[in-house]
Scaffold this motif. Structure first.
Motif, PDB file in Angstrom:
ATOM      1  N   PRO A  18      25.270  32.115  34.934  1.00  0.00           N
ATOM      2  CA  PRO A  18      26.210  32.865  35.045  1.00  0.00           C
ATOM      3  C   PRO A  18      25.807  33.634  32.873  1.00  0.00           C
ATOM      4  O   PRO A  18      26.161  32.533  33.080  1.00  0.00           O
ATOM      5  N   GLU A  19      26.267  34.532  33.113  1.00  0.00           N
ATOM      6  CA  GLU A  19      26.391  35.193  31.967  1.00  0.00           C
ATOM      7  C   GLU A  19      27.448  36.268  31.758  1.00  0.00           C
ATOM      8  O   GLU A  19      27.007  37.092  33.078  1.00  0.00           O
ATOM      9  N   ILE A  20      27.674  36.445  30.709  1.00  0.00           N
ATOM     10  CA  ILE A  20      28.413  37.527  30.338  1.00  0.00           C
ATOM     11  C   ILE A  20      28.482  39.098  30.164  1.00  0.00           C
ATOM     12  O   ILE A  20      27.215  38.581  29.241  1.00  0.00           O
ATOM     13  N   GLN A  21      28.093  39.868  31.303  1.00  0.00           N
ATOM     14  CA  GLN A  21      27.831  41.264  30.296  1.00  0.00           C
ATOM     15  C   GLN A  21      28.495  42.327  31.183  1.00  0.00           C
ATOM     16  O   GLN A  21      30.173  42.350  30.906  1.00  0.00           O
ATOM     17  N   GLU A  22      28.267  43.561  30.089  1.00  0.00           N
ATOM     18  CA  GLU A  22      29.605  44.585  29.929  1.00  0.00           C
ATOM     19  C   GLU A  22      28.933  45.672  31.769  1.00  0.00           C
ATOM     20  O   GLU A  22      27.655  46.324  31.537  1.00  0.00           O
ATOM     21  N   ILE A  23      29.297  45.389  32.409  1.00  0.00           N
ATOM     22  CA  ILE A  23      29.508  46.247  33.286  1.00  0.00           C
ATOM     23  C   ILE A  23      30.784  47.768  33.331  1.00  0.00           C
ATOM     24  O   ILE A  23      31.594  47.816  33.241  1.00  0.00           O
ATOM     25  N   ALA A  24      30.050  48.448  34.546  1.00  0.00           N
ATOM     26  CA  ALA A  24      31.133  49.522  34.524  1.00  0.00           C
ATOM     27  C   ALA A  24      32.475  48.788  34.798  1.00  0.00           C
ATOM     28  O   ALA A  24      32.499  47.773  35.795  1.00  0.00           O
ATOM     29  N   ARG A  25      33.352  49.524  34.616  1.00  0.00           N
ATOM     30  CA  ARG A  25      35.076  49.379  35.064  1.00  0.00           C
ATOM     31  C   ARG A  25      35.259  49.826  36.581  1.00  0.00           C
ATOM     32  O   ARG A  25      34.644  50.538  36.685  1.00  0.00           O
ATOM     33  N   PRO A  26      35.544  49.100  37.551  1.00  0.00           N
ATOM     34  CA  PRO A  26      36.332  49.772  39.063  1.00  0.00           C
ATOM     35  C   PRO A  26      36.823  50.252  38.915  1.00  0.00           C
ATOM     36  O   PRO A  26      37.279  50.260  38.405  1.00  0.00           O
ATOM     37  N   GLU A  27      36.935  51.325  40.056  1.00  0.00           N
ATOM     38  CA  GLU A  27      37.657  52.317  40.972  1.00  0.00           C
ATOM     39  C   GLU A  27      38.255  51.737  41.446  1.00  0.00           C
ATOM     40  O   GLU A  27      36.884  51.645  42.460  1.00  0.00           O
ATOM     41  N   PRO A  28      39.741  52.033  42.020  1.00  0.00           N
ATOM     42  CA  PRO A  28      39.809  51.386  43.425  1.00  0.00           C
ATOM     43  C   PRO A  28      39.260  52.508  44.485  1.00  0.00           C
ATOM     44  O   PRO A  28      39.908  53.408  44.676  1.00  0.00           O
ATOM     45  N   ALA A  29      39.247  51.830  45.716  1.00  0.00           N
ATOM     46  CA  ALA A  29      38.452  52.729  46.587  1.00  0.00           C
ATOM     47  C   ALA A  29      39.967  52.791  47.696  1.00  0.00           C
ATOM     48  O   ALA A  29      41.209  51.958  47.331  1.00  0.00           O
ATOM     49  N   LYS A  30      39.874  53.122  48.381  1.00  0.00           N
ATOM     50  CA  LYS A  30      41.430  53.222  49.804  1.00  0.00           C
ATOM     51  C   LYS A  30      40.890  51.869  50.634  1.00  0.00           C
ATOM     52  O   LYS A  30      40.444  52.176  50.876  1.00  0.00           O
ATOM     53  N   GLY A  31      42.587  52.070  50.446  1.00  0.00           N
ATOM     54  CA  GLY A  31      43.655  50.759  50.357  1.00  0.00           C
ATOM     55  C   GLY A  31      42.984  49.782  49.488  1.00  0.00           C
ATOM     56  O   GLY A  31      43.843  48.795  49.707  1.00  0.00           O
ATOM     57  N   GLU A  32      42.922  49.486  48.499  1.00  0.00           N
ATOM     58  CA  GLU A  32      42.631  48.907  47.136  1.00  0.00           C
ATOM     59  C   GLU A  32      43.017  49.661  45.965  1.00  0.00           C
ATOM     60  O   GLU A  32      43.808  50.607  46.027  1.00  0.00           O
ATOM     61  N   LEU A  33      43.281  47.976  45.094  1.00  0.00           N
ATOM     62  CA  LEU A  33      44.183  48.604  43.561  1.00  0.00           C
ATOM     63  C   LEU A  33      43.625  47.863  42.875  1.00  0.00           C
ATOM     64  O   LEU A  33      42.670  46.930  43.510  1.00  0.00           O
ATOM     65  N   ARG A  34      43.838  48.457  41.913  1.00  0.00           N
ATOM     66  CA  ARG A  34      42.845  47.881  40.560  1.00  0.00           C
ATOM     67  C   ARG A  34      43.888  47.102  39.564  1.00  0.00           C
ATOM     68  O   ARG A  34      45.086  47.378  39.771  1.00  0.00           O
ATOM     69  N   ILE A  35      43.492  45.406  39.348  1.00  0.00           N
ATOM     70  CA  ILE A  35      44.244  44.686  39.227  1.00  0.00           C
ATOM     71  C   ILE A  35      43.350  44.205  37.220  1.00  0.00           C
ATOM     72  O   ILE A  35      42.898  44.345  37.460  1.00  0.00           O
ATOM     73  N   LYS A  36      44.432  44.727  36.008  1.00  0.00           N
ATOM     74  CA  LYS A  36      43.959  44.413  35.154  1.00  0.00           C
ATOM     75  C   LYS A  36      44.272  42.342  35.131  1.00  0.00           C
ATOM     76  O   LYS A  36      45.499  42.448  34.774  1.00  0.00           O
ATOM     77  N   VAL A  37      43.135  41.864  35.117  1.00  0.00           N
ATOM     78  CA  VAL A  37      43.655  40.598  35.148  1.00  0.00           C
ATOM     79  C   VAL A  37      44.175  39.894  33.801  1.00  0.00           C
ATOM     80  O   VAL A  37      42.957  39.630  32.542  1.00  0.00           O
ATOM     81  N   ALA A  38      44.716  39.144  34.344  1.00  0.00           N
ATOM     82  CA  ALA A  38      45.267  38.034  32.932  1.00  0.00           C
ATOM     83  C   ALA A  38      44.797  36.224  32.932  1.00  0.00           C
ATOM     84  O   ALA A  38      44.752  36.173  32.093  1.00  0.00           O
ATOM     85  N   ALA A  39      44.315  35.792  33.962  1.00  0.00           N
ATOM     86  CA  ALA A  39      43.855  34.716  34.257  1.00  0.00           C
ATOM     87  C   ALA A  39      43.224  34.411  36.128  1.00  0.00           C
ATOM     88  O   ALA A  39      43.341  35.184  36.977  1.00  0.00           O
TER      89      ALA A  39
END
Length: 324
Positions: A18-39
């Motif tokens: 696996p490799e680190i890449q820069e990708i689009a920040r996801p947007e939460p769909a209906k019924g979802e929430l977005r988390i700013k990941v800490a760990a």
């Protein structure tokens, strides 16, 4: 980096590192929430996903990371909570080794304010596996003797800790004095060195096993089965040895043994309340300091592949956690 992008550890094709890449920040769909990941906790299953041999490997390419802790950052349509700013944890199966991740809001477990994010990320798969396996599945009883194989590993160490909380006599089996010392600190009553001891004879000398917790498989499974008491329950959790044991049914018959297959994540598909109820209780136990996740290595995202190598080489104890 653009405000609309993020870093993520991506698995592009089967067998490729696996490799680190820069990708689009996801947007939460209906019924979802977005988390700013800490760990995000690492698991043996992550290694299998890279090779395409895990039962729930997502289609390639995908962002790795199964268990996450962080802060709610945005809510999708139809989601009333947890509110933005709430600390939470979630077992998502993928997507956690990134700066942001979106998940079904129903699968998210709120955390107390000030919760240790590394410990919360380390808690879910390892403690959830042992909590459900020993309580819901095997029905471990006070006073029973439990043998834990791989007792210093991610799930094995939690089985030692939870087994003691449930009132069992715990026999811990691991490789070498250093790993056995970790199991002893988690509450193990008796120690067996898998490198030098005869597991079958050592367990028999301690009165035999009523429950076997096995994330190892191979020869250790065979030895443990032959050290079981009548009506013992054997939990087959995983195969870190690389060998899936073939079970002689005649031994099951003679001793009235029960072998139980157990895949924690599978309950999300057919009985998710088992997982959510368990995690809620584990969060309470953690807040009450009844359990203390053992994080042997905490590494930044740039060293995630090094963390995976620690799992592969069995140089870690407890959990390896990636922090963002």
């Amino acid at each position: 980096m653009s405000p609309t992008t993020m870093r993520a550890l991506r698995c592009m094709t089967k067998g490729q590192s696996p490799e680190i890449q820069e990708i689009a920040r996801p947007e939460p769909a209906k019924g979802e929430l977005r988390i700013k990941v800490a760990a995000c906790g690492l698991n043996f299953a992550d290694l299998l996903m890279v090779q395409g041999t895990y039962q729930d490997t997502p289609p390639y390419p995908f962002t790795m990371g199964m268990e996450v802790a962080g802060i709610v950052d945005a809510l999708g349509d139809g989601v009333n909570g947890p509110a933005v700013g709430t600390p939470v944890m979630v077992f998502g199966g993928q997507g956690g080794l990134a700066e942001y991740a979106c998940y079904d809001a129903a699968r998210v477990t709120p955390l107390p304010d000030g919760a240790n994010m590394s410990e919360a990320a380390a808690l879910q798969v390892a403690y959830g596996t042992s909590h459900v396996a020993l309580g819901y599945k095997a029905g471990l009883k006070t006073g029973e003797t439990m043998l834990v194989l791989g007792a210093a590993g991610g799930v094995g160490l939690t089985a030692v800790e939870i087994g003691k909380l449930m009132g069992a006599k715990v026999i811990a089996c691991a490789r070498g004095a250093d790993k056995l010392a970790v199991a002893k600190a988690a509450g193990a009553d008796h120690l067996i060195d898998a490198e030098t001891d005869d597991i079958r004879e050592a367990v028999r000398a301690l009165g035999g096993a009523d429950v076997v917790y096995d994330p190892v498989g191979g020869d250790q499974f065979k030895a443990a089965m032959r050290a079981c008491n009548p009506e013992a329950r054997i939990l087959t959790i995983g195969y870190a040895s690389g060998e899936v044991p073939q079970i002689p049914a005649n031994i099951l018959l003679v001793k009235n043994l029960t072998v139980m297959g157990f895949y924690w994540g599978g309950y999300l598909a057919f009985k998710p309340s088992v997982i959510t109820d368990s995690l809620a209780e584990l969060v309470s136990w953690h807040a009450e300091k009844k359990i203390k996740p053992h994080v042997s290595n905490s590494l930044p995202l740039e060293q995630a592949t090094e963390g995976m190598e620690l799992l592969r080489s069995r140089k870690s104890t407890g959990k390896v956690v990636i922090t963002l």
